[in-house]
Design a protein around this motif. Structure first.
Motif, mmCIF file in Angstrom:
data_model
loop_
_atom_site.group_PDB
_atom_site.id
_atom_site.type_symbol
_atom_site.label_atom_id
_atom_site.label_comp_id
_atom_site.label_asym_id
_atom_site.label_seq_id
_atom_site.Cartn_x
_atom_site.Cartn_y
_atom_site.Cartn_z
ATOM 1 N N PRO A 183 1.354 8.936 13.432
ATOM 2 C CA PRO A 183 1.088 7.500 13.541
ATOM 3 C C PRO A 183 0.295 7.041 12.321
ATOM 4 C CG PRO A 183 0.452 8.672 15.547
ATOM 5 C CD PRO A 183 0.723 9.707 14.501
ATOM 6 N N SER A 184 0.667 5.933 11.765
ATOM 7 C CA SER A 184 -0.028 5.421 10.584
ATOM 8 C C SER A 184 0.044 3.903 10.552
ATOM 9 C CB SER A 184 0.598 6.001 9.304
ATOM 10 O OG SER A 184 0.054 5.393 8.158
ATOM 11 N N LYS A 230 0.838 -1.203 0.000
ATOM 12 C CA LYS A 230 0.000 0.000 0.000
ATOM 13 C C LYS A 230 0.876 1.257 0.000
ATOM 14 C CE LYS A 230 -3.984 -2.036 2.385
ATOM 15 N NZ LYS A 230 -4.795 -2.034 3.628
ATOM 16 N N LEU A 231 1.937 1.219 0.787
ATOM 17 C CA LEU A 231 2.854 2.350 0.845
ATOM 18 C C LEU A 231 3.568 2.546 -0.486
ATOM 19 C CD1 LEU A 231 3.759 4.500 2.837
ATOM 20 C CD2 LEU A 231 5.565 2.959 3.605
ATOM 21 N N PHE A 232 3.925 1.439 -1.142
ATOM 22 C CA PHE A 232 4.556 1.490 -2.461
ATOM 23 C C PHE A 232 3.628 2.164 -3.465
ATOM 24 C CE2 PHE A 232 4.898 -0.492 -6.672
ATOM 25 C CZ PHE A 232 6.199 -0.164 -7.007
ATOM 26 N N LYS A 233 2.356 1.786 -3.468
ATOM 27 C CA LYS A 233 1.388 2.374 -4.395
ATOM 28 C C LYS A 233 1.181 3.860 -4.095
ATOM 29 C CE LYS A 233 -1.940 -0.636 -3.772
ATOM 30 N NZ LYS A 233 -3.260 -1.321 -3.968
ATOM 31 N N LEU A 234 1.223 4.225 -2.815
ATOM 32 C CA LEU A 234 1.099 5.628 -2.435
ATOM 33 C C LEU A 234 2.291 6.432 -2.942
ATOM 34 C CD1 LEU A 234 -0.371 7.854 -0.837
ATOM 35 C CD2 LEU A 234 0.898 7.125 1.186
ATOM 36 N N GLN A 235 3.495 5.868 -2.783
ATOM 37 C CA GLN A 235 4.709 6.537 -3.275
ATOM 38 C C GLN A 235 4.658 6.688 -4.792
ATOM 39 O OE1 GLN A 235 7.181 7.722 -1.431
ATOM 40 N NE2 GLN A 235 7.372 6.544 0.455
ATOM 41 N N ALA A 290 9.693 2.342 -5.890
ATOM 42 C CA ALA A 290 8.798 3.116 -6.743
ATOM 43 C C ALA A 290 9.605 3.948 -7.733
ATOM 44 C CB ALA A 290 7.902 4.006 -5.884
ATOM 45 N N GLN A 291 10.679 4.571 -7.218
ATOM 46 C CA GLN A 291 11.529 5.388 -8.086
ATOM 47 C C GLN A 291 12.289 4.530 -9.084
ATOM 48 O OE1 GLN A 291 11.397 9.059 -7.350
ATOM 49 N NE2 GLN A 291 11.601 8.547 -9.503
ATOM 50 N N LEU A 292 12.750 3.372 -8.649
ATOM 51 C CA LEU A 292 13.474 2.464 -9.538
ATOM 52 C C LEU A 292 12.581 2.003 -10.688
ATOM 53 C CD1 LEU A 292 15.972 0.742 -10.192
ATOM 54 C CD2 LEU A 292 15.042 -1.029 -8.678
ATOM 55 N N LEU A 293 11.329 1.701 -10.376
ATOM 56 C CA LEU A 293 10.383 1.287 -11.418
ATOM 57 C C LEU A 293 10.220 2.385 -12.456
ATOM 58 C CD1 LEU A 293 8.259 -0.660 -12.560
ATOM 59 C CD2 LEU A 293 6.580 0.385 -11.009
ATOM 60 N N VAL A 294 10.068 3.625 -12.002
ATOM 61 C CA VAL A 294 9.902 4.757 -12.913
ATOM 62 C C VAL A 294 11.151 4.939 -13.776
ATOM 63 C CG1 VAL A 294 9.667 7.278 -13.027
ATOM 64 C CG2 VAL A 294 8.248 5.959 -11.451
ATOM 65 N N SER A 348 7.930 0.896 9.878
ATOM 66 C CA SER A 348 9.206 1.465 10.291
ATOM 67 C C SER A 348 9.645 2.465 9.245
ATOM 68 C CB SER A 348 10.273 0.365 10.433
ATOM 69 O OG SER A 348 10.573 -0.179 9.160
ATOM 70 N N ASN A 349 10.650 3.270 9.599
ATOM 71 C CA ASN A 349 11.201 4.206 8.641
ATOM 72 C C ASN A 349 11.782 3.475 7.435
ATOM 73 O OD1 ASN A 349 12.380 6.857 7.775
ATOM 74 N ND2 ASN A 349 14.247 5.708 8.068
ATOM 75 N N PHE A 350 12.298 2.278 7.654
ATOM 76 C CA PHE A 350 12.853 1.492 6.554
ATOM 77 C C PHE A 350 11.792 1.223 5.498
ATOM 78 C CE2 PHE A 350 13.688 -2.665 4.596
ATOM 79 C CZ PHE A 350 14.910 -2.405 4.016
ATOM 80 N N SER A 351 10.548 1.008 5.933
ATOM 81 C CA SER A 351 9.463 0.749 4.987
ATOM 82 C C SER A 351 9.257 1.931 4.047
ATOM 83 C CB SER A 351 8.157 0.463 5.733
ATOM 84 O OG SER A 351 8.249 -0.717 6.488
ATOM 85 N N ILE A 352 9.366 3.160 4.591
ATOM 86 C CA ILE A 352 9.194 4.354 3.764
ATOM 87 C C ILE A 352 10.303 4.448 2.722
ATOM 88 C CG2 ILE A 352 9.092 6.872 3.782
ATOM 89 C CD1 ILE A 352 8.007 6.731 6.601
ATOM 90 N N LEU A 353 11.553 4.278 3.166
ATOM 91 C CA LEU A 353 12.689 4.362 2.252
ATOM 92 C C LEU A 353 12.676 3.215 1.242
ATOM 93 C CD1 LEU A 353 15.543 5.355 4.742
ATOM 94 C CD2 LEU A 353 14.190 6.847 3.258
ATOM 95 N N PHE A 354 12.328 2.024 1.716
ATOM 96 C CA PHE A 354 12.308 0.831 0.871
ATOM 97 C C PHE A 354 11.298 0.989 -0.262
ATOM 98 C CE2 PHE A 354 10.697 -3.463 -0.064
ATOM 99 C CZ PHE A 354 11.872 -4.123 -0.356
#
Length: 232
Positions: free
Chosen positions: A80-81, A7-12, A97-101, A86-92
């Motif tokens: 809170p979400s 879900k976070l990946f799709k949001l990014q 997402a950027q790599l795909l683009v 974790s912060n790693f999830s955001i960076l990961f």
């Protein structure tokens, strides 16, 4: 956890796709430049490496780094979400997402060159796909130091533009000897271009590139590890 990351990946990815003007600079501009530079020298597939480097660096600057600044400024790191394990999830998820683009843009660029300018071998398509994993990681690591600036999104946008114009200006200079090595190590455009060109430069310079690649990786790990929900 995997569901939250997805879900976070799709949001990014959604955030990236909303910035349509960015794609003009990261994809359309290199295609236009390739058509303008279409001459007798535009025959070897190695000439594509400089355009790939441009796509990677500009996309990381305008995409990955700008999105992290936008997320940080919005307070998303602090809030809170259920999506954030974790912060790693955001960076990961931001990285993938950027790599795909980036991979899609390089593929479209290669396909355009293949159709309208000069044949691009299947080996070049595969080489661009595989090596772009490394160059994206190194580009992010190399430029992650910009995240240390505690500035607002507008200010960061100005910094990015100065960084882009400065890097492109340095790219247009072709000094000889030691100065060429120095500019290559400090200019992201030249450094990423050199990484793509490693198979064509098998000498002591390759060893120097390897050492600096490791150094930039370590810098990236240190800087990005500081982007935690706790201290942001």
């Amino acid at each position: 956890m995997f569901e939250n990351d997805w879900k976070l990946f799709k949001l990014q990815l959604k955030m990236i796709m909303q910035e349509k003007i960015v794609f003009f600079y990261t994809l359309i501009v290199p295609i236009i430049m390739a058509f303008l530079n279409n001459n007798l020298n535009f025959r070897g597939n190695e000439v594509l490496y400089i355009y790939w480097a441009y796509i990677v660096v500009t996309t990381v600057l305008n995409g990955f780094l700008m999105n992290l600044i936008r997320v940080r400024e919005s307070g998303f790191f602090k809030q809170p979400s259920e999506l954030i394990d974790s912060n790693f999830s955001i960076l990961f998820t931001a990285f993938f997402a950027q790599l795909l683009v980036i991979q899609i843009q390089i593929f479209i660029f290669n396909l355009t060159i293949d159709c309208f300018i000069t044949p691009v071998s299947s080996y070049t398509f595969l080489y661009g796909f595989l090596v772009s994993f490394l160059t994206t990681i190194i580009s992010i690591s190399m430029m992650s130091i910009l995240l240390l600036f505690k500035c607002k999104q507008r200010t960061f946008y100005v910094i990015i533009n100065f960084f882009l114009f400065g890097g492109l200006l340095l790219l247009s200079t072709r000094p000889e000897g030691v100065w060429n090595y120095i500019l290559t190590m400090i200019n992201p455009f030249q450094f990423i271009y050199a990484l793509y060109s490693v198979p064509c430069i098998i000498n002591s310079f390759s060893l120097i590139l390897g050492v600096f690649t490791i150094c930039y990786m370590l810098i990236g790990i240190i800087v990005l590890s500081r982007l935690t929900k706790k201290n942001e």
